[in-house]
Design a protein around this motif. Structure first.
Motif, PDB file in Angstrom:
ATOM      1  N   LEU A  57      -1.253  32.277  -1.576  1.00 29.36           N
ATOM      2  CA  LEU A  57      -1.699  31.190  -2.436  1.00 29.36           C
ATOM      3  C   LEU A  57      -1.832  29.937  -1.571  1.00 29.36           C
ATOM      4  N   ASN A  58      -2.744  29.054  -1.932  1.00 30.96           N
ATOM      5  CA  ASN A  58      -2.971  27.869  -1.102  1.00 30.96           C
ATOM      6  C   ASN A  58      -1.718  27.032  -0.905  1.00 30.96           C
ATOM      7  N   TYR A  76     -11.216  31.044  -7.867  1.00 38.67           N
ATOM      8  CA  TYR A  76     -11.182  31.383  -9.286  1.00 38.67           C
ATOM      9  C   TYR A  76     -12.100  30.390  -9.983  1.00 38.67           C
ATOM     10  N   ILE A 120     -12.587  26.973  -8.240  1.00 36.98           N
ATOM     11  CA  ILE A 120     -11.358  26.394  -7.694  1.00 36.98           C
ATOM     12  C   ILE A 120     -10.756  27.338  -6.654  1.00 36.98           C
ATOM     13  N   ILE A 163      -7.980  29.073  -4.798  1.00 29.78           N
ATOM     14  CA  ILE A 163      -6.584  29.276  -5.177  1.00 29.78           C
ATOM     15  C   ILE A 163      -5.753  29.962  -4.096  1.00 29.78           C
TER      16      ILE A 163
END
Length: 163
Positions: free
Chosen positions: A34-35, A6, A9, A11
């Protein structure tokens, strides 16, 4: 495996696992975590409990596939190699005498290193400044079998062959 970004970054991580069955049929599994969920998933140990169905993440499914398929196919690959037969891994072939690519071969005692970085396998040859062959991991069927087999052969060489 691919990062979802995003702006600049990261994500999430997008996972894709493909299985080719013995009869040639293919089955794919895809998902995104999600990370933060990926990190939790990667740190969870996996244990099979007979008779119990356990939900797993897409990342864990990949680890299960990798472990089971590698164990099964590695034994077959070692047997073939010990019988003097080469094993094809797409653009690379691992044989009793060395690695072959595009009708060119490098003998085991000439292989300086085989390393994977950022999804690319680099085969380095003794006496060469650069890389003898460079192949994307996604081009190598059963990459983990390839990697484990090559590491085992290279580790068994005498120290002089590691130039």
């Amino acid at each position: 495996m691919r990062e979802v970004v995003y702006g600049s970054i990261p994500i999430a991580t997008r996972y894709g696992h493909w299985v080719v069955l013995a009869d040639g049929r293919q089955c794919g599994f895809q998902g995104t975590l999600l990370n933060s969920a990926s990190r939790v998933s990667e740190n969870e140990s996996l244990r099979a409990i007979p008779g119990v169905t356990t939900a797993v993440t897409i990342e864990q499914l990949g680890r299960i596939f990798t472990a089971r398929v590698t164990n099964l196919l590695l034994a077959r690959a070692v047997s073939r190699l010990n019988a003097g037969q080469p094993i094809s891994f797409g653009p690379l072939e691992v044989g009793p005498t060395g690695i072959t690519a595009d009708d060119e071969s490098v003998a085991w005692d000439e292989v300086k290193d085989v390393r994977t970085r950022h999804g690319v396998v680099y085969v380095k040859k003794v006496g060469w400044w650069g890389t003898w062959r460079k192949v994307f991991v996604f081009e190598i069927p059963n990459y983990f079998v390839f990697d484990t087999l090559v590491r085992a052969v290279l580790d068994q060489r005498p120290a002089a062959g590691r130039g």
